[in-house]
Design a protein around this motif. Structure first.
Motif, PDB file in Angstrom:
ATOM      1  N   LEU A 148      -4.222  -0.224  12.871  1.00 37.37           N
ATOM      2  CA  LEU A 148      -4.018   1.104  12.290  1.00 37.37           C
ATOM      3  C   LEU A 148      -2.865   1.136  11.291  1.00 37.37           C
ATOM      4  O   LEU A 148      -2.747   2.081  10.508  1.00 37.37           O
ATOM      5  N   ILE A 149      -2.012   0.137  11.309  1.00 36.28           N
ATOM      6  CA  ILE A 149      -0.812   0.137  10.478  1.00 36.28           C
ATOM      7  C   ILE A 149      -1.175  -0.097   9.011  1.00 36.28           C
ATOM      8  O   ILE A 149      -1.999  -0.963   8.699  1.00 36.28           O
ATOM      9  N   CYS A 150      -0.561   0.674   8.131  1.00 34.43           N
ATOM     10  CA  CYS A 150      -0.913   0.620   6.709  1.00 34.43           C
ATOM     11  C   CYS A 150       0.140  -0.099   5.875  1.00 34.43           C
ATOM     12  O   CYS A 150       0.226   0.110   4.670  1.00 34.43           O
ATOM     13  N   SER A 151       0.970  -0.930   6.506  1.00 34.20           N
ATOM     14  CA  SER A 151       1.948  -1.728   5.761  1.00 34.20           C
ATOM     15  C   SER A 151       1.817  -3.188   6.188  1.00 34.20           C
ATOM     16  O   SER A 151       0.960  -3.531   7.006  1.00 34.20           O
ATOM     17  N   ASP A 152       2.653  -4.014   5.632  1.00 34.68           N
ATOM     18  CA  ASP A 152       2.598  -5.458   5.906  1.00 34.68           C
ATOM     19  C   ASP A 152       2.948  -5.741   7.366  1.00 34.68           C
ATOM     20  O   ASP A 152       3.982  -5.308   7.870  1.00 34.68           O
ATOM     21  N   ILE A 153       2.064  -6.461   8.064  1.00 37.60           N
ATOM     22  CA  ILE A 153       2.288  -6.784   9.475  1.00 37.60           C
ATOM     23  C   ILE A 153       2.459  -8.288   9.676  1.00 37.60           C
ATOM     24  O   ILE A 153       2.302  -8.784  10.797  1.00 37.60           O
ATOM     25  N   MET A 166       0.848  -1.203   0.000  1.00 38.71           N
ATOM     26  CA  MET A 166       0.000   0.000   0.000  1.00 38.71           C
ATOM     27  C   MET A 166       0.877   1.245   0.000  1.00 38.71           C
ATOM     28  O   MET A 166       1.834   1.336   0.757  1.00 38.71           O
ATOM     29  N   GLU A 167       0.574   2.205  -0.833  1.00 38.58           N
ATOM     30  CA  GLU A 167       1.345   3.434  -0.885  1.00 38.58           C
ATOM     31  C   GLU A 167       0.994   4.320   0.293  1.00 38.58           C
ATOM     32  O   GLU A 167      -0.160   4.452   0.687  1.00 38.58           O
ATOM     33  N   LYS A 168       2.013   4.967   0.811  1.00 37.02           N
ATOM     34  CA  LYS A 168       1.806   5.784   1.997  1.00 37.02           C
ATOM     35  C   LYS A 168       1.142   7.112   1.672  1.00 37.02           C
ATOM     36  O   LYS A 168       0.347   7.614   2.438  1.00 37.02           O
ATOM     37  N   GLY A 169       1.497   7.714   0.523  1.00 36.92           N
ATOM     38  CA  GLY A 169       0.903   8.998   0.181  1.00 36.92           C
ATOM     39  C   GLY A 169       1.423  10.106   1.072  1.00 36.92           C
ATOM     40  O   GLY A 169       2.384   9.960   1.812  1.00 36.92           O
ATOM     41  N   ASN A 170       0.780  11.267   0.973  1.00 42.17           N
ATOM     42  CA  ASN A 170       1.202  12.419   1.766  1.00 42.17           C
ATOM     43  C   ASN A 170       0.475  12.451   3.102  1.00 42.17           C
ATOM     44  O   ASN A 170      -0.433  13.252   3.329  1.00 42.17           O
ATOM     45  N   TYR A 171       0.841  11.526   3.986  1.00 39.03           N
ATOM     46  CA  TYR A 171       0.229  11.474   5.299  1.00 39.03           C
ATOM     47  C   TYR A 171       1.145  12.148   6.311  1.00 39.03           C
ATOM     48  O   TYR A 171       2.366  12.019   6.247  1.00 39.03           O
ATOM     49  N   SER A 172       0.538  12.885   7.212  1.00 40.30           N
ATOM     50  CA  SER A 172       1.318  13.522   8.265  1.00 40.30           C
ATOM     51  C   SER A 172       1.764  12.473   9.278  1.00 40.30           C
ATOM     52  O   SER A 172       1.100  11.460   9.461  1.00 40.30           O
ATOM     53  N   GLU A 173       2.896  12.722   9.888  1.00 37.93           N
ATOM     54  CA  GLU A 173       3.434  11.791  10.874  1.00 37.93           C
ATOM     55  C   GLU A 173       2.528  11.783  12.104  1.00 37.93           C
ATOM     56  O   GLU A 173       2.102  12.834  12.595  1.00 37.93           O
ATOM     57  N   VAL A 174       2.242  10.601  12.617  1.00 36.44           N
ATOM     58  CA  VAL A 174       1.378  10.468  13.800  1.00 36.44           C
ATOM     59  C   VAL A 174       2.179  10.856  15.039  1.00 36.44           C
ATOM     60  O   VAL A 174       3.232  10.281  15.326  1.00 36.44           O
ATOM     61  N   THR A 175       1.700  11.846  15.766  1.00 37.83           N
ATOM     62  CA  THR A 175       2.362  12.291  17.001  1.00 37.83           C
ATOM     63  C   THR A 175       1.520  12.014  18.238  1.00 37.83           C
ATOM     64  O   THR A 175       2.005  12.133  19.357  1.00 37.83           O
ATOM     65  N   GLU A 176       0.246  11.661  18.023  1.00 36.93           N
ATOM     66  CA  GLU A 176      -0.632  11.331  19.138  1.00 36.93           C
ATOM     67  C   GLU A 176      -1.720  10.379  18.665  1.00 36.93           C
ATOM     68  O   GLU A 176      -1.977  10.242  17.471  1.00 36.93           O
ATOM     69  N   PHE A 177      -2.331   9.707  19.633  1.00 39.12           N
ATOM     70  CA  PHE A 177      -3.424   8.798  19.332  1.00 39.12           C
ATOM     71  C   PHE A 177      -4.655   9.223  20.127  1.00 39.12           C
ATOM     72  O   PHE A 177      -4.544   9.821  21.204  1.00 39.12           O
ATOM     73  N   PHE A 178      -5.828   8.910  19.593  1.00 42.10           N
ATOM     74  CA  PHE A 178      -7.093   9.186  20.280  1.00 42.10           C
ATOM     75  C   PHE A 178      -7.730   7.849  20.674  1.00 42.10           C
ATOM     76  O   PHE A 178      -7.943   6.983  19.824  1.00 42.10           O
ATOM     77  N   LEU A 179      -7.983   7.706  21.964  1.00 47.35           N
ATOM     78  CA  LEU A 179      -8.571   6.472  22.494  1.00 47.35           C
ATOM     79  C   LEU A 179     -10.084   6.636  22.566  1.00 47.35           C
ATOM     80  O   LEU A 179     -10.594   7.397  23.381  1.00 47.35           O
ATOM     81  N   VAL A 180     -10.796   5.921  21.707  1.00 41.20           N
ATOM     82  CA  VAL A 180     -12.251   6.118  21.610  1.00 41.20           C
ATOM     83  C   VAL A 180     -13.035   4.874  22.012  1.00 41.20           C
ATOM     84  O   VAL A 180     -14.204   4.733  21.681  1.00 41.20           O
ATOM     85  N   GLY A 181     -12.383   3.958  22.722  1.00 44.46           N
ATOM     86  CA  GLY A 181     -13.067   2.740  23.147  1.00 44.46           C
ATOM     87  C   GLY A 181     -14.289   3.037  23.997  1.00 44.46           C
ATOM     88  O   GLY A 181     -14.218   3.812  24.966  1.00 44.46           O
ATOM     89  N   LEU A 182     -15.443   2.478  23.632  1.00 44.97           N
ATOM     90  CA  LEU A 182     -16.724   2.623  24.341  1.00 44.97           C
ATOM     91  C   LEU A 182     -17.262   4.057  24.336  1.00 44.97           C
ATOM     92  O   LEU A 182     -18.190   4.360  25.078  1.00 44.97           O
ATOM     93  N   SER A 183     -16.680   4.947  23.511  1.00 49.67           N
ATOM     94  CA  SER A 183     -17.158   6.334  23.496  1.00 49.67           C
ATOM     95  C   SER A 183     -18.576   6.440  22.954  1.00 49.67           C
ATOM     96  O   SER A 183     -19.292   7.403  23.246  1.00 49.67           O
ATOM     97  N   GLN A 184     -19.002   5.454  22.157  1.00 43.05           N
ATOM     98  CA  GLN A 184     -20.375   5.467  21.647  1.00 43.05           C
ATOM     99  C   GLN A 184     -21.368   4.897  22.660  1.00 43.05           C
ATOM    100  O   GLN A 184     -22.556   4.857  22.405  1.00 43.05           O
ATOM    101  N   TYR A 185     -20.821   4.443  23.799  1.00 44.59           N
ATOM    102  CA  TYR A 185     -21.667   3.963  24.903  1.00 44.59           C
ATOM    103  C   TYR A 185     -21.322   4.770  26.156  1.00 44.59           C
ATOM    104  O   TYR A 185     -20.690   4.245  27.083  1.00 44.59           O
ATOM    105  N   PRO A 186     -21.678   6.048  26.194  1.00 41.12           N
ATOM    106  CA  PRO A 186     -21.237   6.915  27.298  1.00 41.12           C
ATOM    107  C   PRO A 186     -21.677   6.447  28.677  1.00 41.12           C
ATOM    108  O   PRO A 186     -20.921   6.567  29.649  1.00 41.12           O
ATOM    109  N   GLN A 187     -22.880   5.916  28.797  1.00 41.67           N
ATOM    110  CA  GLN A 187     -23.352   5.455  30.094  1.00 41.67           C
ATOM    111  C   GLN A 187     -22.574   4.243  30.575  1.00 41.67           C
ATOM    112  O   GLN A 187     -22.191   4.158  31.751  1.00 41.67           O
ATOM    113  N   LEU A 188     -22.320   3.302  29.658  1.00 41.13           N
ATOM    114  CA  LEU A 188     -21.532   2.122  30.007  1.00 41.13           C
ATOM    115  C   LEU A 188     -20.100   2.525  30.339  1.00 41.13           C
ATOM    116  O   LEU A 188     -19.497   1.995  31.287  1.00 41.13           O
TER     117      LEU A 188
END
Length: 314
Positions: A187-192, A1-23
């Protein structure tokens, strides 16, 4: 897969269970309560083991390591998770994510090896009681504990480095409540394929082999216990390893269920809950299990608490 013009990742957003706010809120409150039990519970167990000379044995040395490990593991994940829940910007830096992963994964791997070491200790104590002090001498059991930590963190460091050096191509949304290696690999866009292979080998070394050794140890232990003539002797022998066996079932049961269960539309929610069960529930139950099912720990605890009470009165 080609990488393209992607900005370097400097932080991550943890969104686990964010669609279940009460839980998410409910689990966060439960985690906070359990964390406030884990810290004093495991700390008290460590202090009792240090202060009571009767507990200066290999079994309690390993138990002290396990309690320290549980404190570190929960401290590496729970506080950060609680901050994420209460914060509008649910982000963690690239370095912070890598550190959390290497610490939590290392502690998890160490616990797998340590539980196998504790099973071997019980095997020697019950199957070779006369030779136990000679076999499980201080040099050996200290080295066994040290190698548990070294092996756990070597495997964790290798897996973390091999994951974090791969390109993420701008993908920085982690669908999990912590920086968990399986969630990051998505999240990785290359061969794992190399990562998957190394994880498979690590799983055999860390999960399958220790579990097999624990199983073999308890086959010999059970065989030895059944050969004891007196009922009181069988009860005493079994009580020395029942607490460890309970902890093994809790830890491996939840871990194996998480990674071997079939996928479904409820997988994501169940994964988060199961991850919390062996990440928070088991560390909370460990000191309770060893206190309730171990006569020596209960007597030592009463002795230490009684001594502290008299000091406070003075």
């Amino acid at each position: 897969m080609e990488k393209g013009n992607y900005s370097e990742v400097t932080e991550f957003f943890l969104v686990g269970l964010s669609q279940y706010p009460q839980l998410q809120l409910l689990l966060s409150v439960l985690c906070l309560i359990m964390y406030l039990i884990i810290l004093p519970g495991n700390s008290l167990l460590i202090i009792i083991i240090i202060l009571d000379s009767r507990l200066h044995t290999p079994m309690y040395f390993f138990l002290g390591n396990l309690s320290f490990l549980d404190i570190c593991y929960t401290s590496s994940t729970v506080p950060q998770m609680l901050v994420m829940v209460t914060s509008e910007r649910k982000s963690i830096s690239f370095i912070g994510c890598a550190l959390q992963m290497v610490i939590s994964l290392g502690l998890g791997c160490t616990e797998c090896v340590l539980l196998a070491v504790m099973a071997y200790d019980r095997y020697v104590a019950i199957c070779n009681p006369l030779r136990y002090p000679i076999i499980m001498n201080r040099v050996l059991y200290v080295q066994m504990a040290a190698w548990s930590w070294i092996i756990g963190y070597l495997i964790s460091l290798v897996q973390t480095v091999l994951t974090m050096i791969l390109p993420f191509c701008g993908n920085n949304i982690i669908d999990h409540i912590t920086c968990e290696i399986l969630a990051l690999l998505k999240l990785i866009c290359s061969d794992i394929s190399m990562n998957v292979l190394i994880m498979a080998v690590a799983s055999i070394v860390i999960l399958a082999i220790p579990l097999l050794l624990i199983f073999i140890s308890y086959v010999f232990i059970l065989s030895s216990i059944l050969r004891i003539n007196s009922a009181e002797g069988r009860k005493k022998a079994f009580s020395t390893c029942s607490a460890h066996l309970t902890v093994v079932i809790l830890f491996y049961g939840s871990a194996l269920f998480m990674y071997m269960k079939p996928k479904s539309k409820y997988t994501k929610v169940s994964d988060e809950i199961i991850a919390l069960s062996y990440g928070v529930v088991t560390p909370m139950l460990n000191p309770i299990i060893y206190s309730l099912r171990n006569k020596e720990v209960k007597e030592a605890m009463k002795k230490v608490l009684s001594r502290q009470w008299h000091l406070w009165k003075i």
